[in-house]
Design a protein around this motif. Structure first.
Motif, PDB file in Angstrom:
ATOM      1  N   THR A  13     -76.547 -32.162  32.150  1.00 36.14           N
ATOM      2  CA  THR A  13     -76.046 -32.118  30.777  1.00 36.14           C
ATOM      3  C   THR A  13     -75.563 -33.497  30.374  1.00 36.14           C
ATOM      4  OG1 THR A  13     -75.361 -29.834  31.152  1.00 36.14           O
ATOM      5  CG2 THR A  13     -74.410 -30.976  29.246  1.00 36.14           C
ATOM      6  N   CYS A  15     -73.425 -36.275  29.087  1.00 34.15           N
ATOM      7  CA  CYS A  15     -72.083 -36.702  28.719  1.00 34.15           C
ATOM      8  C   CYS A  15     -72.231 -38.021  27.973  1.00 34.15           C
ATOM      9  CB  CYS A  15     -71.220 -36.898  29.966  1.00 34.15           C
ATOM     10  SG  CYS A  15     -69.630 -37.714  29.676  1.00 34.15           S
ATOM     11  N   ASP A  28     -68.252 -34.227  25.861  1.00 30.09           N
ATOM     12  CA  ASP A  28     -68.814 -33.308  26.856  1.00 30.09           C
ATOM     13  C   ASP A  28     -68.816 -33.888  28.273  1.00 30.09           C
ATOM     14  OD1 ASP A  28     -69.183 -31.503  24.835  1.00 30.09           O
ATOM     15  OD2 ASP A  28     -71.358 -31.617  24.796  1.00 30.09           O
ATOM     16  N   SER A  30     -69.482 -33.369  31.420  1.00 27.77           N
ATOM     17  CA  SER A  30     -70.267 -32.260  31.957  1.00 27.77           C
ATOM     18  C   SER A  30     -70.138 -32.066  33.460  1.00 27.77           C
ATOM     19  CB  SER A  30     -71.734 -32.474  31.589  1.00 27.77           C
ATOM     20  OG  SER A  30     -72.157 -33.789  31.930  1.00 27.77           O
ATOM     21  N   LEU A  51     -65.476 -31.869  22.616  1.00 24.81           N
ATOM     22  CA  LEU A  51     -66.411 -30.900  23.183  1.00 24.81           C
ATOM     23  C   LEU A  51     -67.303 -30.351  22.076  1.00 24.81           C
ATOM     24  CD1 LEU A  51     -63.983 -28.886  25.502  1.00 24.81           C
ATOM     25  CD2 LEU A  51     -65.442 -30.828  26.116  1.00 24.81           C
ATOM     26  N   THR A  52     -68.610 -30.385  22.307  1.00 27.35           N
ATOM     27  CA  THR A  52     -69.510 -29.769  21.340  1.00 27.35           C
ATOM     28  C   THR A  52     -69.385 -28.256  21.393  1.00 27.35           C
ATOM     29  OG1 THR A  52     -71.382 -29.767  22.897  1.00 27.35           O
ATOM     30  CG2 THR A  52     -71.154 -31.682  21.417  1.00 27.35           C
ATOM     31  N   HIS A  58     -70.994 -28.105  30.102  1.00 31.33           N
ATOM     32  CA  HIS A  58     -70.475 -29.176  29.250  1.00 31.33           C
ATOM     33  C   HIS A  58     -69.019 -29.507  29.564  1.00 31.33           C
ATOM     34  CE1 HIS A  58     -73.839 -29.415  26.249  1.00 31.33           C
ATOM     35  NE2 HIS A  58     -74.128 -28.295  26.889  1.00 31.33           N
ATOM     36  N   ILE A  59     -68.378 -28.728  30.447  1.00 34.49           N
ATOM     37  CA  ILE A  59     -66.948 -28.909  30.717  1.00 34.49           C
ATOM     38  C   ILE A  59     -66.625 -29.018  32.198  1.00 34.49           C
ATOM     39  CG2 ILE A  59     -66.315 -27.710  28.580  1.00 34.49           C
ATOM     40  CD1 ILE A  59     -65.592 -25.252  30.338  1.00 34.49           C
ATOM     41  N   GLY A 147     -74.917 -31.492  20.676  1.00 33.41           N
ATOM     42  CA  GLY A 147     -74.703 -30.464  21.688  1.00 33.41           C
ATOM     43  C   GLY A 147     -75.985 -29.719  21.982  1.00 33.41           C
ATOM     44  N   GLY A 188     -77.547 -32.208  23.835  1.00 30.98           N
ATOM     45  CA  GLY A 188     -76.843 -31.859  25.062  1.00 30.98           C
ATOM     46  C   GLY A 188     -77.673 -32.017  26.315  1.00 30.98           C
TER      47      GLY A 188
END
Length: 207
Positions: A13, A15, A28, A30, A51-52, A58-59, A147, A188
């Motif tokens: 993902t 970032c 993000d 990620s 954060l999208t 993503h987190i 995202g 994303g």
């Protein structure tokens, strides 16, 4: 402004790290917190984490990165409680596959649509639901971070918790496809594209 793209975590993902003269924004975080931390030059102050949306990929590095920099986190209000809930952020679904279950301790601030200023960064927030109810796209002067709404040749999944296909298509047509066709889109996952290229060639959503 300089932008760094870091494909990280189990799903690679993206970032994004945005830097001006002495500040940075992270979008993000990620995965692989140490990679994100190491990518930011020591003389820059991280002014915030955007954060999208709150899906697990993503987190993944959010808690570690936020703690390291002492930075506040912003997210769409519909997903404020998803960070701590593995059933909503999706990480619980993949427990049996060996992926980390994410139950974040971060208490985020709510991001709303409209003009925003964080440190020296000015941008416009677009609420672009469909892939998830609180999905936000961040529009800067000559690019947008979308995202998992719009990809290079693709669109976000809608077989997930509180996702909706028609809402996603509406977000793309009404919020993204109305932007300047030369605008760069940073998604994303995968490579960047432009609004014009997607309007012309994206097979999933036409104007």
């Amino acid at each position: 402004m300089k932008i760094k793209v870091l494909p990280l975590g189990p799903l690679e993902t993206n970032c994004y790290i945005l830097e001006n003269d002495d500040e940075a924004l992270i979008i993000d975080p990620s995965g692989d917190a140490e990679t994100i931390i190491g990518a930011i030059e020591e003389d820059r102050t991280v002014k915030g984490i955007l954060l999208t949306h709150a899906h697990f990929d993503h987190i993944g590095a959010l808690d570690a990165v936020a703690s390291h920099f002492g930075a506040e986190t912003w997210i769409g209000g519909e997903e404020r409680d998803w960070l701590a809930d593995a059933s909503k952020n999706g990480s619980g679904k993949y427990r049996d596959m060996g992926l980390e279950v994410i139950e974040s301790s971060i208490v985020p601030k709510t991001m709303e649509e409209g003009e925003r200023q964080i440190g020296g960064f000015s941008f416009h927030v677009l609420h672009t639901p469909g892939h998830s109810p609180g999905s936000m796209s961040y529009l800067f002067e000559d690019f947008i971070v979308s995202g998992d709404v719009l990809f290079n040749g693709g669109i976000g999944r809608t077989d997930l918790y509180q996702a909706d296909h028609l809402t996603l298509l509406s977000s793309i047509r009404e919020k993204l496809y109305t932007l300047d066709e030369d605008l760069t889109v940073y998604p994303g996952h995968g490579p960047e594209t432009t609004i014009g290229d997607e309007k012309m060639g994206n097979p999933f959503v036409r104007t």
